[in-house]
Every structure is written in C-alpha cells, then in structure tokens.
Scaffold this motif. Structure first.
Motif, short mmCIF file in Angstrom:
data_model
loop_
_atom_site.label_atom_id
_atom_site.label_comp_id
_atom_site.label_asym_id
_atom_site.label_seq_id
_atom_site.Cartn_x
_atom_site.Cartn_y
_atom_site.Cartn_z
N ASN A 26 6.68 6.50 6.10
CA ASN A 26 5.64 6.41 5.02
C ASN A 26 6.09 5.61 3.95
O ASN A 26 5.54 4.61 3.57
CB ASN A 26 4.81 7.85 4.51
N ASP A 27 7.40 5.94 3.48
CA ASP A 27 8.13 5.40 2.39
C ASP A 27 8.28 3.88 2.77
O ASP A 27 8.07 2.91 1.81
CB ASP A 27 9.39 5.83 1.95
N GLU A 28 8.77 3.59 4.00
CA GLU A 28 9.00 2.34 4.32
C GLU A 28 7.84 1.33 4.72
O GLU A 28 7.76 0.38 4.16
CB GLU A 28 9.70 2.33 5.57
N LEU A 29 6.65 2.05 4.76
CA LEU A 29 5.41 1.31 4.83
C LEU A 29 4.94 0.80 3.75
O LEU A 29 4.32 -0.23 3.46
CB LEU A 29 4.36 2.16 5.59
N LYS A 30 5.06 1.90 2.68
CA LYS A 30 4.71 1.28 1.45
C LYS A 30 5.42 0.17 0.97
O LYS A 30 5.05 -0.77 0.01
CB LYS A 30 4.96 2.75 0.42
N VAL A 31 6.86 0.21 1.10
CA VAL A 31 7.70 -0.99 0.79
C VAL A 31 6.84 -2.39 1.42
O VAL A 31 6.93 -3.48 0.74
CB VAL A 31 9.15 -0.70 1.05
N HIS A 32 6.85 -2.12 2.60
CA HIS A 32 6.15 -3.37 3.32
C HIS A 32 4.95 -3.67 2.85
O HIS A 32 4.57 -5.03 2.90
CB HIS A 32 6.35 -2.79 4.70
N GLN A 33 4.27 -2.86 2.46
CA GLN A 33 2.76 -3.21 1.91
C GLN A 33 2.94 -3.88 0.65
O GLN A 33 2.20 -4.79 0.59
CB GLN A 33 1.84 -2.10 1.90
N SER A 34 3.81 -3.49 -0.02
CA SER A 34 4.18 -4.10 -1.54
C SER A 34 4.63 -5.58 -1.26
O SER A 34 4.08 -6.55 -1.95
CB SER A 34 5.14 -3.15 -2.14
N ARG A 35 5.48 -5.48 -0.29
CA ARG A 35 5.84 -6.99 -0.11
C ARG A 35 4.86 -8.06 0.53
O ARG A 35 4.90 -9.19 0.29
CB ARG A 35 7.26 -6.99 1.04
N LEU A 36 4.21 -7.31 1.23
CA LEU A 36 3.08 -8.15 1.88
C LEU A 36 1.99 -8.74 1.03
O LEU A 36 1.79 -9.58 0.83
CB LEU A 36 2.45 -7.64 3.09
N ALA A 37 1.85 -7.76 -0.02
CA ALA A 37 0.97 -8.07 -1.13
C ALA A 37 1.35 -9.18 -2.13
O ALA A 37 0.72 -10.32 -2.36
CB ALA A 37 0.53 -6.95 -2.01
N MET A 39 3.78 -11.53 -0.94
CA MET A 39 3.74 -12.75 -0.25
C MET A 39 2.27 -13.38 -0.24
O MET A 39 2.08 -14.36 -0.37
CB MET A 39 4.23 -12.58 1.19
N GLN A 40 1.23 -12.37 -0.03
CA GLN A 40 -0.05 -12.96 -0.18
C GLN A 40 -0.64 -13.54 -1.37
O GLN A 40 -0.99 -14.76 -1.40
CB GLN A 40 -1.06 -11.71 0.27
N HIS A 41 -0.11 -13.11 -2.40
CA HIS A 41 -0.32 -13.78 -3.88
C HIS A 41 0.53 -14.91 -4.03
O HIS A 41 -0.08 -15.84 -4.47
CB HIS A 41 0.10 -12.74 -4.72
N GLN A 42 1.65 -15.16 -3.22
CA GLN A 42 2.53 -16.36 -3.48
C GLN A 42 1.86 -17.29 -2.77
O GLN A 42 1.71 -18.52 -3.14
CB GLN A 42 3.82 -16.08 -3.09
N ILE A 43 1.33 -17.20 -1.36
CA ILE A 43 0.77 -17.77 -0.66
C ILE A 43 -0.64 -18.56 -1.45
O ILE A 43 -0.94 -19.68 -1.33
CB ILE A 43 0.38 -17.50 0.67
N LYS A 44 -1.38 -17.65 -2.10
CA LYS A 44 -2.66 -18.04 -2.65
C LYS A 44 -2.29 -19.05 -3.82
O LYS A 44 -2.86 -20.09 -3.91
CB LYS A 44 -3.39 -16.70 -3.31
N LEU A 45 -1.12 -18.88 -4.59
CA LEU A 45 -0.65 -19.62 -5.58
C LEU A 45 -0.33 -20.94 -4.97
O LEU A 45 -0.71 -22.16 -5.66
CB LEU A 45 0.43 -18.98 -6.42
N LEU A 46 0.60 -21.04 -4.13
CA LEU A 46 1.07 -22.30 -3.13
C LEU A 46 -0.18 -23.09 -2.99
O LEU A 46 -0.37 -24.09 -3.13
CB LEU A 46 1.70 -21.82 -2.15
#
Length: 70
Positions: A26-37, A39-46
């Motif tokens: 669960n802790d690892e999933l939280k980290v991955h979800q944060s990273r994914l969010a 990256m999605q924000h960075q892709i939108k900016l790009l």
C-alpha cells in the motif's frame, strides 16, 4: 500446546505477515500514484507548451525552407 493451539499460532503468524506485506504494498502504491500524478501534470504542461508554440512564431511545415542537405 495442543495441535489446535499450534494451528492458531501459525495462522496468527501468517496473518501478521500478510498484514505487513499489504501495508508495504500500500505504501509503495501511494508512492507510485503520486509519481504518476506528477508525470500526468508534466505531460499536460508540455502539451500546452507545444500547442502554445504552434500558435506563436512557428511557420507551417509546408512553408519552411528545406534543410541545408537538400
């Protein structure tokens, strides 16, 4: 200890191990979800920068001169 008590102790140990594993996952999933969010924000900016760049000083591809090696 009786056989029943041994089985109960063994089951309790398994449950404790499974709870620890679930918590770790669960802790690892939280980290991955944060990273994914992020990256999605960075892709939108790009994508926004690319779209903004197309509208500003870029000429259409058919009007650009050919590269020097032609």
């Amino acid at each position: 200890m009786t056989e029943l008590e041994n089985r109960v102790v063994e089951l309790e140990a398994k449950v404790a191990f499974q709870e620890d594993t679930i918590e770790t996952l669960n802790d690892e999933l939280k980290v991955h979800q944060s990273r994914l969010a992020t990256m999605q924000h960075q892709i939108k900016l790009l994508a926004q920068k690319i779209n903004d760049g197309k509208d500003s000083n870029m000429m259409p591809i058919e009007q650009e001169p050919p590269p020097p090696h032609y």
